[in-house]
Design a protein around this motif. Structure first.
Motif, PDB file in Angstrom:
ATOM      1  N   SER A 116       7.953 -24.766   3.579  1.00 26.36           N
ATOM      2  CA  SER A 116       7.584 -24.158   2.289  1.00 26.36           C
ATOM      3  C   SER A 116       7.925 -22.675   2.333  1.00 26.36           C
ATOM      4  CB  SER A 116       6.094 -24.326   2.036  1.00 26.36           C
ATOM      5  OG  SER A 116       5.344 -23.606   3.017  1.00 26.36           O
ATOM      6  N   LEU A 117       7.825 -22.022   1.192  1.00 26.62           N
ATOM      7  CA  LEU A 117       8.061 -20.582   1.168  1.00 26.62           C
ATOM      8  C   LEU A 117       7.066 -19.868   2.081  1.00 26.62           C
ATOM      9  CD1 LEU A 117       8.873 -18.452  -1.960  1.00 26.62           C
ATOM     10  CD2 LEU A 117       7.256 -17.618  -0.257  1.00 26.62           C
ATOM     11  N   ASP A 118       5.794 -20.269   2.030  1.00 27.61           N
ATOM     12  CA  ASP A 118       4.788 -19.637   2.877  1.00 27.61           C
ATOM     13  C   ASP A 118       5.109 -19.827   4.351  1.00 27.61           C
ATOM     14  OD1 ASP A 118       3.465 -18.841   0.628  1.00 27.61           O
ATOM     15  OD2 ASP A 118       1.852 -20.323   0.767  1.00 27.61           O
ATOM     16  N   HIS A 119       5.552 -21.033   4.709  1.00 28.55           N
ATOM     17  CA  HIS A 119       5.881 -21.335   6.100  1.00 28.55           C
ATOM     18  C   HIS A 119       7.020 -20.449   6.589  1.00 28.55           C
ATOM     19  CE1 HIS A 119       7.144 -24.588   9.264  1.00 28.55           C
ATOM     20  NE2 HIS A 119       6.634 -23.500   9.832  1.00 28.55           N
ATOM     21  N   VAL A 120       8.090 -20.373   5.819  1.00 26.53           N
ATOM     22  CA  VAL A 120       9.264 -19.601   6.237  1.00 26.53           C
ATOM     23  C   VAL A 120       8.948 -18.104   6.240  1.00 26.53           C
ATOM     24  CG1 VAL A 120      11.640 -18.994   5.625  1.00 26.53           C
ATOM     25  CG2 VAL A 120      10.883 -21.372   5.503  1.00 26.53           C
ATOM     26  N   LEU A 121       8.207 -17.639   5.251  1.00 27.10           N
ATOM     27  CA  LEU A 121       7.855 -16.223   5.187  1.00 27.10           C
ATOM     28  C   LEU A 121       7.069 -15.813   6.424  1.00 27.10           C
ATOM     29  CD1 LEU A 121       7.682 -13.541   3.589  1.00 27.10           C
ATOM     30  CD2 LEU A 121       5.566 -14.422   2.562  1.00 27.10           C
ATOM     31  N   PHE A 122       6.041 -16.575   6.759  1.00 29.32           N
ATOM     32  CA  PHE A 122       5.218 -16.211   7.911  1.00 29.32           C
ATOM     33  C   PHE A 122       5.996 -16.392   9.211  1.00 29.32           C
ATOM     34  CE2 PHE A 122       2.089 -16.740  11.248  1.00 29.32           C
ATOM     35  CZ  PHE A 122       1.224 -15.684  10.984  1.00 29.32           C
TER      36      PHE A 122
END
Length: 314
Positions: A116-122
């Motif tokens: 997800s975007l959150d996964h990749v961002l973090f």
């Protein structure tokens, strides 16, 4: 502007009596007194450190100086706002995200919110030790899939800047497993969009490049303990907690982690892995002097152990 609005917001809420049964304390700044300022200072300093109090009161004094110019407050008010002075070293934060907690967050994201975007961002924040501004500037075209690299570029003429300008440009090599997550995000989860300059932002929304102010909110959200399967330190039920309603609400959680503390934790993690300071400095785009002063959170014992590993072989 956002930082000023956030810090001055405490004064607004105090004036409106949000903590006082919504019984307004001040309804017209023309009537504000030095006694009101003193009461606000005593209220605001409860539970915060001197650095935070200083930044809040400095902004308030600056705002009151402006108010004097438009006859909105008595001209003696700004001088009644006493801003605390800091001793050397007091403006250096010691907080950072630990490796154990970062791994717990990543494990949870990989299991329940994969690619997800959150996964990749973090994930990229932790692996690259990058500033959010650098991640915000990334395009899909900045990724070299064959070499497992991401190119961080300064492009002020097309809407994205790096903190250190062209000196902040660099190429970051990443593990194949990290690149695999990024590839899955780009192929299956990323919103297909271009920004106002025709670029394909890595972190996109239906409006183009995701606004820079939304990325920190996502970091605050994923670092809330209840978001990665941990018990709430305050003992709250997540289904009833006021901080779990939205990304905006999660910013107020007292147990989340500031985005910059994730970067600080990442840098400390790499240093603990015995990666030379020069390598960490280049990868994270931070000078070695700043690295030593603000980011290296290893204990003296940990530093001594690493020195011993080198010197024992000499």
């Amino acid at each position: 502007m956002q930082a000023k609005e956030y810090r001055l917001g405490f004064f607004v809420r105090w004036c409106e009596g949000e903590d006082n049964g919504n019984e307004p304390r001040v309804t017209d700044l023309n009537d504000i007194s030095g006694r009101d300022i003193h009461r606000y200072r005593n209220w605001r300093k409860d539970g915060i450190n001197k650095v935070t109090l200083r930044s809040n009161l400095s902004d308030l004094r600056q705002f009151m100086q402006f108010c004097v110019t438009i006859d909105a407050v008595p001209d003696t008010i700004p001088e009644k706002i006493t801003v605390p002075t800091l001793e050397q070293g007091e403006n250096e934060r010691d907080t950072y995200l630990s490796q154990d907690r970062a791994e717990a967050i990543l494990d949870h994201l990989e299991r329940f919110d994969y690619a997800s975007l959150d996964h990749v961002l973090f994930l990229l924040m932790w692996e690259m030790g990058a500033r959010l501004g650098g991640l915000h500037s990334l395009d899909v075209g900045d990724i070299d899939w064959e070499q497992n690299q991401i190119h961080v570029r300064h492009r002020p003429d097309s809407g994205t800047r790096l903190k250190n300008g062209q000196d902040g440009e660099r190429i970051v090599a990443l593990p194949p497993e990290t690149m695999r997550v990024v590839r899955d995000y780009v192929d299956h989860q990323r919103t297909d969009a271009t920004d106002d300059y025709g670029r394909e932002p890595l972190f996109s929304s239906v409006h183009g490049r995701m606004h820079r102010r939304y990325l920190p909110k996502r970091v605050y959200r994923v670092t809330c303990p209840c978001e990665h399967g941990q018990e709430c330190p305050s003992g709250k039920d997540p289904s009833e907690c006021e901080y779990t309603a939205s990304y905006d609400a999660s910013v107020g959680c007292p147990h989340n982690t500031r985005p910059h503390d994730v970067r600080r934790g990442s840098i400390t993690h790499w240093l603990k892995q015995d990666v030379p300071e020069r390598v960490v400095s280049d990868r994270m785009n931070v000078s070695q002097d700043t690295l030593d002063r603000h980011y290296d959170k290893r204990t003296e014992e940990e530093r001594a152990d690493l020195r011993r590993q080198y010197l024992d072989d000499v």
